[in-house]
Design an enzyme around this catalytic site. Structure first.
Site, mmCIF file in Angstrom:
data_model
loop_
_atom_site.group_PDB
_atom_site.id
_atom_site.type_symbol
_atom_site.label_atom_id
_atom_site.label_comp_id
_atom_site.label_asym_id
_atom_site.label_seq_id
_atom_site.Cartn_x
_atom_site.Cartn_y
_atom_site.Cartn_z
ATOM 1 C CB VAL A 27 -0.964 -0.003 1.210
ATOM 2 C CG1 VAL A 27 -1.712 1.316 1.294
ATOM 3 C CG2 VAL A 27 -1.943 -1.164 1.107
ATOM 4 N N PRO A 47 9.620 -0.975 9.777
ATOM 5 C CG PRO A 47 8.906 -2.536 11.359
ATOM 6 C CD PRO A 47 8.399 -1.514 10.398
ATOM 7 C CG ASP A 206 11.232 -3.744 -14.342
ATOM 8 O OD1 ASP A 206 11.231 -4.774 -13.679
ATOM 9 O OD2 ASP A 206 11.683 -3.647 -15.498
ATOM 10 C CE LYS A 228 14.729 -7.348 -13.307
ATOM 11 N NZ LYS A 228 14.953 -7.919 -14.630
#
Ligand code: SAH
Length: 415
Positions: A27, A47, A206, A228
């Site tokens: 979200v 976290p 991506d 990536k």
């Protein structure tokens, strides 16, 4: 407040104002781009982060506190977005927000929120925001109709025919579209790519995909973050292929959204082969590649009459002297035309030295463009001999494109 009263619409001007986002998952990944686009000073408390959020942190676009929420995170904030599943944690943010009179958007519980996010569509300077009186689907239906009226993008409801690449497929059958999202400006996706995106059940995106495109997805769309990040956390290509195939075989319409064009250093071919092997129908929707659009955004045409009759697009991610290199840099040095280098910042000193050593004049004009076509675009003009030094001195970062050739000065008055 209750749903008996109607909400009061506002356009928040968030430039330079602190907005706190609590949560680092899917979200938050979808909410943060629009906040950044509004210029907000985003403070993210979580976290853990998704790779897409991590790349915003790495690029210095927002501040991250790697921990759980504390009430005084809201000191000085104008707005807080709660993007956590845990209702107890969300309620504690709401309480701290109410105490400080900070509006609080709750992804988990709209009844507990003091502000709602509307369904949004953008067209140039116009932003349309629709609230559906508590029904997000009604809001999105109205938003889609307005989007069609704005004329920029055809409505998905009107074009339900299966597109040509999947013409033999029964409606309702799963399929994959490899869609180029363009170089960064969210308006540079193609009309067809946009339509398929609005039809998707699953979007696999991506890191280089413009975040604002994801902002308009229906909330029930499954968003898979395939980021990536170079030299950072990465999800294997096989895993992405598996997700595409599994979801399509389960009957889903899957859009694999890739920066620029899917076949320009985008591993689109591998994804096509994986789908073909599994007998999943695939459509490829080309995109505006950064290789041409990013130089253009910096005022550089890749060809120009009487200046350059060719341009060569090359990846610089492998060092010129590496045994893995597939590029004959010494031959490229002998070309007179435009050289466009993607993924070349790290190896730029070696690349520039190799080109000069094999005969390309050190005085050849060069430009480096970081985050081209976006609001964060930076461009550095230099020469082939100096460019590696200048990049290091100015701290330019990926994603960036290097252009070498006389076209770099073709459109500048003193060039
Ligand atoms: N398929 C993409 C390229 C993927 S390779 C395309 O067609 O555009 C990723 C590289 O593209 C980056 O390392 C960078 O060199 C370049 N790139 C992509 N978007 C860019 C942008 N907005 N500004 C500068 N370079 C960009």
């Amino acid at each position: 407040m209750t749903e008996r009263t109607s909400p009061y619409p506002l356009g928040l001007r968030l430039a330079g104002r602190r907005v706190v986002v609590v949560g680092g998952g899917a979200v938050a990944t979808r909410r943060v781009p629009a906040l950044l686009d509004a210029g907000a000073d985003v403070f993210l408390v979580a976290p853990e982060l998704t790779p897409a959020l991590r790349s915003h942190v790495d690029a210095g676009r927002l501040h991250w506190a790697r921990r759980r929420f504390a009430a005084d995170d809201l000191d000085g904030a104008w707005l807080v977005q709660v993007a956590v599943d845990d209702p107890v944690a969300a309620a504690s943010v709401s309480a701290a927000a109410a105490e400080r009179r900070v509006f609080c958007v709750r992804a988990d519980d709209r009844a507990a929120a003091t502000a709602w996010t509307p369904a949004v569509t953008r067209s140039g300077p116009v932003t349309v925001a629709v609230l559906g009186g508590g029904d997000p689907h009604r809001a999105m239906t109205v938003r889609d109709a307005i989007r069609e009226l704005l004329g920029a993008r055809p409505s998905p409801t009107r074009t339900t025919t299966v597109d040509e690449g999947a013409a033999a497929v029964a409606p309702g059958a799963g399929r994959v579209a490899l869609v180029g999202a363009g170089p960064g400006d969210p308006e540079l996706i193609t009309v067809k790519g946009w339509r398929l995106l609005t039809e998707a059940d699953v979007v696999v995106a991506d890191r280089l995909v413009p975040g604002l495109l994801l902002d308009e997805l229906r909330p029930d769309v499954e968003l898979v973050d395939a980021s990536k990040i170079p030299y950072g956390p990465s999800r294997a290509q096989e895993e992405i292929n598996r997700i595409l195939v599994d979801r399509a075989l389960a009957g889903k319409v899957v859009v694999r959204l890739k920066g620029g064009d899917p076949y320009v250093f985008g591993r689109g071919g591998e994804e096509l082969l994986a789908c073909a092997e599994a007998c999943v129908p695939v459509t490829v929707v080309p995109g505006v590649t950064s290789a041409i659009a990013v130089p253009a955004a910096a005022g550089v045409p890749v060809t120009h009459r009487a200046v350059a009759h060719e341009f060569t697009v090359v990846s610089g991610h492998v060092a010129p002297d590496s045994p893995d290199s597939l590029v004959r840099w010494e031959h490229l040095a002998g070309l007179r035309g435009t050289l466009v280098i993607l993924m070349g910042l790290k190896n730029l000193p070696a690349i520039a030295a190799t080109l000069v050593a094999h005969g390309r004049p050190a005085a050849t004009p060069a430009v480096v463009v970081q985050e081209g076509t976006t609001g964060a675009q930076r461009a550095l003009r230099s020469t082939l001999g100096e460019v590696a030094h200048d990049v290091a001195a100015t701290g330019l970062r990926p994603p960036a494109i290097v252009v070498i050739g006389d076209v770099v000065s073709a459109l500048t008055p003193d060039g």
